[in-house]
Motif scaffolding. Structure first.
Motif, PDB file in Angstrom:
ATOM      1  N   GLN A 209      34.488 -10.497   8.036  1.00 31.74           N
ATOM      2  CA  GLN A 209      35.766 -11.051   8.456  1.00 31.74           C
ATOM      3  C   GLN A 209      36.937 -10.332   7.796  1.00 31.74           C
TER       4      GLN A 209
ATOM      5  N   ASP B 179      42.063 -10.976   8.594  1.00 27.53           N
ATOM      6  CA  ASP B 179      41.432 -12.201   8.108  1.00 27.53           C
ATOM      7  C   ASP B 179      41.140 -12.078   6.622  1.00 27.53           C
TER       8      ASP B 179
ATOM      9  N   THR C 276      35.360 -15.094  14.377  1.00 31.12           N
ATOM     10  CA  THR C 276      35.496 -16.545  14.193  1.00 31.12           C
ATOM     11  C   THR C 276      34.358 -17.159  13.386  1.00 31.12           C
TER      12      THR C 276
ATOM     13  N   ASN D 270      29.597 -14.764  15.610  1.00 33.48           N
ATOM     14  CA  ASN D 270      30.534 -13.901  16.312  1.00 33.48           C
ATOM     15  C   ASN D 270      30.467 -12.468  15.775  1.00 33.48           C
TER      16      ASN D 270
END
Length: 353
Positions: A195, A215, A318, A322
């Protein structure tokens, strides 16, 4: 204008007309025809009318013709503006750019154009602006590139020695196989995708700074990837960890992709889960370890860069699932492009052996 100058006696009017017909330069042909009139006894005024110029220019043509023959009547290239930097100064500029700055002396860790402007002024008392210095660098073949990371403790001699000795290492593996067994050369590596993702360069208007989502969460997965550049094929798995068990799974996947009756030599780095005796290695695979701290020898590193730059960066994942979905999609997209594996993965030192 001075007194008339005679034409050289190794040509005549007929010869100049023949040369004019053969000439690919309209200006040279016009000048040859004008001088042919003089050879035939016409006045220089008549020659000037034919050439569409003044008597002084006809005189200049005669001087050029006498000195260099018909070639003297070709258009010459204008000398142009005097170079801003001499050849010696350009060579010094090349050397300082190649060496890079010394932070303790120059106060910077990379050369900017403004730093080179100051260096040229201090070294040669030449005052240039940053645009001119940039233009000079481009003429010398330099562009601004992102540096390739290199381990600070890399042993370059070991790197070159591995390339030169790879043929011998491969010959030892072949000697242990039944005669005539085809051998495939594979490269293997892992890449972590998470992420906290990478942001790539993108096109934008000059003077602006584009933005991209970033992120801060920490979920991630690993792509275990291996490629055979000569065959344009690969074997990959997306797994949650890097350890002996997951590496065993990947070797089993590579084993399935090796051609029937062939043997795979898999080159990989010396990570603990690659070299452990607990690793289960299929019978149709032999492992050759790359030198420590030499990722440049592994083209899978370039595969990761390509996949990140084109398919995986600038995204917000997400969830863990994912991440896995996007990694699988990216790897499958690579496998569908065997020519991509070939062009990115081939290395001359590992070919034709």
């Amino acid at each position: 204008m001075g007194s008339a100058i005679g034409l050289r006696d190794d040509f005549d009017g007929a010869a100049l007309r023949r040369l004019a017909r053969l000439s690919k330069s309209a200006n040279q042909a016009r000048r040859l025809l004008a001088l042919a009139q003089i050879y035939d006894g016409s006045s220089r005024s008549e020659a000037a009318k034919i050439g569409g110029v003044t008597l002084q220019i006809v005189r200049d043509w005669v001087i050029r013709f006498n000195a260099r023959g018909p070639d003297g009547l070709l258009d010459g290239k204008a000398p142009g503006k005097r170079p801003i930097l001499t050849d010696a100064q350009r060579q010094s500029l090349v050397e300082i750019v190649e060496q890079g700055p010394i932070p303790a002396i120059h106060g910077v860790v990379r050369w900017r154009l403004t730093d080179l402007v100051q260096w040229l002024h201090d070294e040669f008392a030449v005052s240039l602006d940053v645009t001119t210095v940039g233009r000079e660098l481009r003429k010398l073949g330099y562009v601004k590139l992102t540096a390739r990371p290199r381990h600070y403790a890399q042993n370059e001699q070991a790197l070159e020695a591995f390339k030169k000795g790879f043929a011998d290492a491969l010959a030892k593996v072949k000697a242990s196989l039944p005669k005539g067994t085809p051998v495939e050369i594979w490269f293997q590596d892992e890449a972590r995708v998470g992420q906290k993702n990478k942001i790539t360069r993108r096109w934008a208007r000059r003077g602006t700074r584009p933005s991209a989502p970033k992120d801060q969460r920490t979920k991630s997965a690993y792509i275990f990837g291996a490629i055979c550049p000569e065959e344009g094929k690969g074997a990959g798995l997306v797994l949650p960890f890097c350890n002996t068990e997951t590496m065993t799974l990947h070797l089993a996947e590579i084993s399935l992709m090796v051609a029937r009756g062939a043997h795979a030599v898999v080159l990989m780095d010396q990570a603990g889960w690659h070299m452990t005796a607990k690793l289960t290695v299929p019978k149709n695979i032999s492992i050759i370890a790359l030198p420590a701290k030499c990722p440049e020898l592994n083209p899978v590193e370039n595969i990761w860069q390509f996949m990140r730059d084109n398919w995986l960066s600038n995204r917000v994942f997400t969830s863990h699932d994912n991440i896995v979905d996007h990694c699988c999609e990216a790897w499958n997209k690579l496998i569908d492009q065997p020519w991509r594996i070939m062009t990115i993965g081939r290395r001359q030192w590992a070919r034709g052996l």
